[in-house]
Design a protein around this motif. Sequence first.
Motif, PDB file in Angstrom:
ATOM      1  N   ALA A   2       0.830  -1.214   0.000  1.00 58.83           N
ATOM      2  CA  ALA A   2       0.000   0.000   0.000  1.00 58.83           C
ATOM      3  C   ALA A   2       0.860   1.258   0.000  1.00 58.83           C
ATOM      4  CB  ALA A   2      -0.940  -0.010   1.208  1.00 58.83           C
ATOM      5  N   VAL A  24       2.755   1.553  -3.449  1.00 56.21           N
ATOM      6  CA  VAL A  24       1.922   2.063  -4.536  1.00 56.21           C
ATOM      7  C   VAL A  24       1.684   3.556  -4.378  1.00 56.21           C
ATOM      8  CG1 VAL A  24      -0.376   1.954  -5.572  1.00 56.21           C
ATOM      9  CG2 VAL A  24       0.843  -0.162  -5.015  1.00 56.21           C
ATOM     10  N   ARG A  75       3.579  -0.184 -13.108  1.00 60.63           N
ATOM     11  CA  ARG A  75       2.201   0.129 -12.745  1.00 60.63           C
ATOM     12  C   ARG A  75       1.256  -1.053 -12.914  1.00 60.63           C
ATOM     13  NH1 ARG A  75       2.077   6.002 -15.787  1.00 60.63           N
ATOM     14  NH2 ARG A  75       3.341   7.124 -14.247  1.00 60.63           N
ATOM     15  N   PHE A 131       0.854  -3.192  -9.776  1.00 58.50           N
ATOM     16  CA  PHE A 131       0.528  -2.573  -8.489  1.00 58.50           C
ATOM     17  C   PHE A 131      -0.456  -3.408  -7.674  1.00 58.50           C
ATOM     18  CE2 PHE A 131       1.492   2.203  -9.444  1.00 58.50           C
ATOM     19  CZ  PHE A 131       2.834   1.902  -9.471  1.00 58.50           C
ATOM     20  N   ARG A 132      -1.559  -3.839  -8.305  1.00 55.44           N
ATOM     21  CA  ARG A 132      -2.613  -4.496  -7.528  1.00 55.44           C
ATOM     22  C   ARG A 132      -2.259  -5.916  -7.110  1.00 55.44           C
ATOM     23  NH1 ARG A 132      -6.461  -7.485 -10.844  1.00 55.44           N
ATOM     24  NH2 ARG A 132      -5.815  -7.523 -13.047  1.00 55.44           N
ATOM     25  N   HIS A 133      -1.139  -6.423  -7.629  1.00 54.77           N
ATOM     26  CA  HIS A 133      -0.718  -7.771  -7.267  1.00 54.77           C
ATOM     27  C   HIS A 133       0.444  -7.777  -6.277  1.00 54.77           C
ATOM     28  CE1 HIS A 133      -3.162  -9.081 -10.666  1.00 54.77           C
ATOM     29  NE2 HIS A 133      -2.508  -8.236 -11.430  1.00 54.77           N
ATOM     30  N   THR A 183       5.381 -10.197  -5.766  1.00 55.32           N
ATOM     31  CA  THR A 183       4.005 -10.651  -5.564  1.00 55.32           C
ATOM     32  C   THR A 183       3.944 -11.945  -4.757  1.00 55.32           C
ATOM     33  OG1 THR A 183       3.812 -12.090  -7.516  1.00 55.32           O
ATOM     34  CG2 THR A 183       3.480  -9.716  -7.843  1.00 55.32           C
TER      35      THR A 183
END
Length: 441
Positions: A185, A188, A235, A238-240, A266
């Motif tokens: 978090a 990012v 980018r 990011f969510r992984h 990840t």
Amino acid sequence: MNAVQTYRYLQPSALRTAGLDLQTSGGPAANPRFFSGFLTTPAAAAAGLLAVAEVARTRYHQPVSPASLDPVVTGSRERLRFESFSGCCGVYARMDVVPAGFDGEVVGHGTTNVDVNPPLREALARVGGIEPLHVVVGPDDLTVSTMDGAVVERKVPLPRRWLRGFAEVQVLSAGFEPRAEIPAAEAVAFLRRLPGARDRSVLWAVPAGRTLRLTSRPVPGAVCLAGAGRLAALRGLFRHARSLRVYGPAVRAGSPAVPSTWELDTGALRLSLTLSPEPYRGFSGEGAALLALAGDEVIDDAEQVGGLLAWDPTVDVAALADATGLPDDRVRAALAQLGTAGRVGFDVAEGAYFHRAMPYDAGRAERDNPRLVGARTLVEQGAVRRDGEHATVRSGDEDYRVRRLPDGSFTCTCRWWAKHRGQRGPCRHALAVAIMAEVTV
């Protein structure tokens, strides 16, 4: 001047109903097969592969039309590595798929190019969900056995400096240390606050609690961030991501710009971007590998060490020292030499070398380096006169004084050294002295 690299694929790579089919070019075989199995995090793997391919087609300094260099894939025990260099040679990208990231077997060992074409990029961008994705790296048995299948051939102008970049990055990154690790978090949020693609400034990231703060000047423990927009390829992951790790050499107040590595992890794969010290500088001109190419003893050591390399995820320096009878420092020097031929890279996360074999005539990294060619010419002409730790080198109508410092580096009275102060590797006069003295690193 550019060379021309010909990629020959039996068919285009594609994302089909049965899974992802990545076609390979030459290497240990005409079209080698490295892997067949499932990727356990398909969306993350697709994003990582897209990032590596995006770097391969981007020129970050003075952007022009996209480059079209195919990423390189290496299959080794329990590891798949996808690598690329930007067209400007200032960004090195690598995605390591670790054992947690796949359910299958690495059935072949070696290095080759992998076809990531525009339709495949579009398909990868749509990959989602959590169901495992079946992947074949290399032709399947049916394709291999078909003798009359069409061959997809693409001739690509391949800059010589792109090839030399692999040699420079492994020498430079071998001197990196972990400088910071921050949770996903915070990572990012930090990356999203960075300046945009047009920014060319040299910044420094300093650990600050669970995040990083930026400063305009280096301090101990800081990591150089030159051209922050060059991190844009991260980018998609990011969510992984679980964490961001940052690596770089030791710096102090007043230090010049240096390279750095930024790595998103990840758990199933790691995506890293290594940035050159400044946006306009490509790794091919850094000169870090030149001394490794200069000595005679290190070449013999490299031949001995190279014969013992296996396709393990990391290279065990201690085991190589035991097997060869060489001290650790000479083994490391030999590995640096092998890196100039593309035979090893360096993984900052593991703190270890890994085996790779570039599918090109990587010996050109030595032959095409103007400083090294010029140094060997000076030696052949008898232009070097040694006087203890000092030497005089006659070049043209000028005499240059070269001095070796206690740390093994050199100073010289030439304009090159006066301009770069050793930050771009040794000048040809210092290299000539190193060759004469059989200096090894």
